[in-house]
Design a protein around this motif. Structure first.
Motif, PDB file in Angstrom:
ATOM      1  N   MET A   1       0.945  -1.331  -0.090  1.00 35.38           N
ATOM      2  CA  MET A   1       0.076   0.041  -0.048  1.00 35.38           C
ATOM      3  C   MET A   1       0.908   1.120  -0.118  1.00 35.38           C
ATOM      4  O   MET A   1       1.839   1.528   0.912  1.00 35.38           O
ATOM      5  N   GLU A   2       0.719   1.952  -1.032  1.00 35.29           N
ATOM      6  CA  GLU A   2       1.508   3.435  -1.136  1.00 35.29           C
ATOM      7  C   GLU A   2       0.859   4.574  -0.305  1.00 35.29           C
ATOM      8  O   GLU A   2      -0.469   4.560  -0.388  1.00 35.29           O
ATOM      9  N   PRO A   3       1.558   5.062   0.338  1.00 31.04           N
ATOM     10  CA  PRO A   3       1.186   6.260   1.167  1.00 31.04           C
ATOM     11  C   PRO A   3       0.624   7.541   0.519  1.00 31.04           C
ATOM     12  O   PRO A   3       1.111   7.719  -0.633  1.00 31.04           O
ATOM     13  N   PHE A   4      -0.609   8.124   0.795  1.00 29.97           N
ATOM     14  CA  PHE A   4      -0.848   9.186   0.111  1.00 29.97           C
ATOM     15  C   PHE A   4       0.409  10.244   0.111  1.00 29.97           C
ATOM     16  O   PHE A   4       1.100  10.385   1.009  1.00 29.97           O
ATOM     17  N   THR A   5       0.133  11.140  -1.052  1.00 31.54           N
ATOM     18  CA  THR A   5       1.514  12.102  -1.167  1.00 31.54           C
ATOM     19  C   THR A   5       0.292  13.566  -1.797  1.00 31.54           C
ATOM     20  O   THR A   5      -0.828  13.306  -1.956  1.00 31.54           O
ATOM     21  N   LEU A   6       0.833  14.581  -1.689  1.00 33.64           N
ATOM     22  CA  LEU A   6       0.302  15.704  -2.338  1.00 33.64           C
ATOM     23  C   LEU A   6       0.304  15.491  -3.721  1.00 33.64           C
ATOM     24  O   LEU A   6       1.146  14.741  -4.305  1.00 33.64           O
ATOM     25  N   TYR A   7      -0.728  16.070  -4.125  1.00 37.16           N
ATOM     26  CA  TYR A   7      -1.014  16.111  -5.797  1.00 37.16           C
ATOM     27  C   TYR A   7       0.083  16.611  -6.463  1.00 37.16           C
ATOM     28  O   TYR A   7       0.619  17.765  -6.025  1.00 37.16           O
ATOM     29  N   LYS A   8       0.597  16.264  -7.586  1.00 37.35           N
ATOM     30  CA  LYS A   8       1.611  17.090  -8.390  1.00 37.35           C
ATOM     31  C   LYS A   8       1.337  16.835  -9.928  1.00 37.35           C
ATOM     32  O   LYS A   8       0.996  15.829 -10.111  1.00 37.35           O
ATOM     33  N   HIS A   9       1.715  17.818 -10.645  1.00 41.80           N
ATOM     34  CA  HIS A   9       1.723  17.562 -12.172  1.00 41.80           C
ATOM     35  C   HIS A   9       2.886  16.596 -12.587  1.00 41.80           C
ATOM     36  O   HIS A   9       3.978  16.998 -12.269  1.00 41.80           O
ATOM     37  N   THR A  10       2.095  15.333 -13.186  1.00 41.16           N
ATOM     38  CA  THR A  10       2.903  14.329 -13.637  1.00 41.16           C
ATOM     39  C   THR A  10       3.036  14.594 -15.307  1.00 41.16           C
ATOM     40  O   THR A  10       3.879  13.536 -15.610  1.00 41.16           O
ATOM     41  N   SER A  11       2.057  14.952 -15.790  1.00 41.20           N
ATOM     42  CA  SER A  11       2.181  14.873 -17.361  1.00 41.20           C
ATOM     43  C   SER A  11       1.251  15.853 -17.831  1.00 41.20           C
ATOM     44  O   SER A  11       0.302  16.441 -17.505  1.00 41.20           O
ATOM     45  N   GLY A  49      -1.598  24.327  -3.222  1.00 37.85           N
ATOM     46  CA  GLY A  49      -0.025  23.393  -2.826  1.00 37.85           C
ATOM     47  C   GLY A  49      -0.089  22.079  -3.189  1.00 37.85           C
ATOM     48  O   GLY A  49       0.577  21.283  -2.666  1.00 37.85           O
ATOM     49  N   GLY A  50      -0.961  21.635  -3.764  1.00 42.87           N
ATOM     50  CA  GLY A  50      -1.047  19.973  -3.908  1.00 42.87           C
ATOM     51  C   GLY A  50      -2.189  19.203  -3.005  1.00 42.87           C
ATOM     52  O   GLY A  50      -2.373  18.109  -3.133  1.00 42.87           O
ATOM     53  N   CYS A  51      -3.059  20.186  -2.239  1.00 42.41           N
ATOM     54  CA  CYS A  51      -3.838  19.540  -1.427  1.00 42.41           C
ATOM     55  C   CYS A  51      -5.227  19.338  -1.894  1.00 42.41           C
ATOM     56  O   CYS A  51      -6.190  18.489  -1.482  1.00 42.41           O
ATOM     57  N   LEU A  52      -5.554  19.944  -3.088  1.00 41.22           N
ATOM     58  CA  LEU A  52      -6.811  19.642  -3.704  1.00 41.22           C
ATOM     59  C   LEU A  52      -6.353  19.427  -5.203  1.00 41.22           C
ATOM     60  O   LEU A  52      -5.362  19.892  -5.650  1.00 41.22           O
ATOM     61  N   PHE A  53      -6.993  18.640  -6.031  1.00 38.89           N
ATOM     62  CA  PHE A  53      -7.065  18.241  -7.261  1.00 38.89           C
ATOM     63  C   PHE A  53      -8.380  18.495  -8.072  1.00 38.89           C
ATOM     64  O   PHE A  53      -9.266  17.989  -7.359  1.00 38.89           O
ATOM     65  N   ALA A  54      -8.377  19.228  -8.941  1.00 39.24           N
ATOM     66  CA  ALA A  54      -9.379  19.693  -9.931  1.00 39.24           C
ATOM     67  C   ALA A  54      -9.175  19.089 -11.380  1.00 39.24           C
ATOM     68  O   ALA A  54      -8.139  18.959 -11.756  1.00 39.24           O
ATOM     69  N   LEU A  55     -10.418  18.829 -11.915  1.00 37.64           N
ATOM     70  CA  LEU A  55     -10.208  18.300 -13.320  1.00 37.64           C
ATOM     71  C   LEU A  55     -11.443  18.903 -13.941  1.00 37.64           C
ATOM     72  O   LEU A  55     -12.670  19.264 -13.303  1.00 37.64           O
ATOM     73  N   ILE A  56     -11.610  18.853 -15.278  1.00 33.66           N
ATOM     74  CA  ILE A  56     -12.613  19.247 -16.334  1.00 33.66           C
ATOM     75  C   ILE A  56     -12.995  18.095 -17.228  1.00 33.66           C
ATOM     76  O   ILE A  56     -11.941  17.478 -17.665  1.00 33.66           O
ATOM     77  N   GLU A  57     -14.123  17.520 -17.066  1.00 35.22           N
ATOM     78  CA  GLU A  57     -14.188  16.382 -17.780  1.00 35.22           C
ATOM     79  C   GLU A  57     -15.632  16.516 -18.839  1.00 35.22           C
ATOM     80  O   GLU A  57     -16.440  17.679 -18.424  1.00 35.22           O
ATOM     81  N   SER A  58     -15.497  15.958 -19.770  1.00 34.77           N
ATOM     82  CA  SER A  58     -16.718  15.882 -20.820  1.00 34.77           C
ATOM     83  C   SER A  58     -17.329  14.563 -20.480  1.00 34.77           C
ATOM     84  O   SER A  58     -16.619  13.452 -20.453  1.00 34.77           O
ATOM     85  N   TYR A  59     -18.624  14.736 -20.617  1.00 35.88           N
ATOM     86  CA  TYR A  59     -19.368  13.360 -20.236  1.00 35.88           C
ATOM     87  C   TYR A  59     -20.738  13.423 -21.044  1.00 35.88           C
ATOM     88  O   TYR A  59     -21.215  14.363 -21.406  1.00 35.88           O
ATOM     89  N   ALA A  60     -21.305  12.078 -21.087  1.00 33.72           N
ATOM     90  CA  ALA A  60     -22.558  11.987 -21.706  1.00 33.72           C
ATOM     91  C   ALA A  60     -23.458  12.136 -21.073  1.00 33.72           C
ATOM     92  O   ALA A  60     -23.589  11.757 -19.835  1.00 33.72           O
ATOM     93  N   VAL A  61     -24.542  13.048 -21.206  1.00 27.73           N
ATOM     94  CA  VAL A  61     -25.581  13.532 -20.461  1.00 27.73           C
ATOM     95  C   VAL A  61     -26.655  12.155 -20.343  1.00 27.73           C
ATOM     96  O   VAL A  61     -27.331  11.987 -19.366  1.00 27.73           O
ATOM     97  N   ASP A  62     -26.567  11.522 -21.304  1.00 27.70           N
ATOM     98  CA  ASP A  62     -27.486  10.304 -21.478  1.00 27.70           C
ATOM     99  C   ASP A  62     -27.071   9.126 -21.728  1.00 27.70           C
ATOM    100  O   ASP A  62     -25.605   9.073 -22.256  1.00 27.70           O
TER     101      ASP A  62
END
Length: 150
Positions: A1-11, A49-62
């Protein structure tokens, strides 16, 4: 089990970045989940500072995938969803979703969200270890002593 870390830009690829940061914390961006919901990750943001991660997604409504919308999703340090628009109230453009995301993020208290997430994870982990210790004790009590191999 890998410990939690702060979020970071990886790609620079948003899907890869989301998966590297969130897999193991949530199933939200697992390939199977994205495929099932006809979802695509359009952009990702490392916030506070890496404590929150946000994303924008495109999704199917139906289920027929005849209409698509965009929405933001904000995750705490442990991968729990903090905020997101419901399916019916997504936006038509990525720009609208990004604007709404920043308005939301600017209203959040990242310090308290992070403290609550860590405390919730701490309690969950301690409970799981207590259950494991009980199971191990029962298993050992039911096991007969074994002779040492000579």
């Amino acid at each position: 089990m890998e410990p939690f870390t702060l979020y970071k830009h990886t790609s620079s690829n948003p899907t890869v970045n989301a998966q590297r940061n969130l897999m193991g914390r949530t199933h939200y961006v697992d390939p199977e989940t994205l495929r099932f919901h006809h979802a695509r990750i359009l952009d990702t943001y490392i916030v506070d500072g890496g404590c929150l991660f946000a994303l924008i997604e495109s999704y199917a409504v139906d289920y027929q995938n005849t209409e698509r919308r965009k929405r933001f999703v904000v995750f705490d340090l442990c991968g729990n969803v903090v905020e997101r628009a419901n399916l019916e109230s997504g936006w038509r453009t990525k720009g609208q979703a990004v604007e709404a995301m920043w308005a939301c993020l600017n209203s959040l208290d990242a310090r308290s969200i992070t403290a609550e997430a860590i405390e919730r994870q701490r309690n969950y982990t301690l409970d799981a270890l207590d259950r494991l210790a009980g199971d191990a004790e029962q298993a050992l009590a039911a096991t007969e002593p074994q002779e040492a191999a000579r």
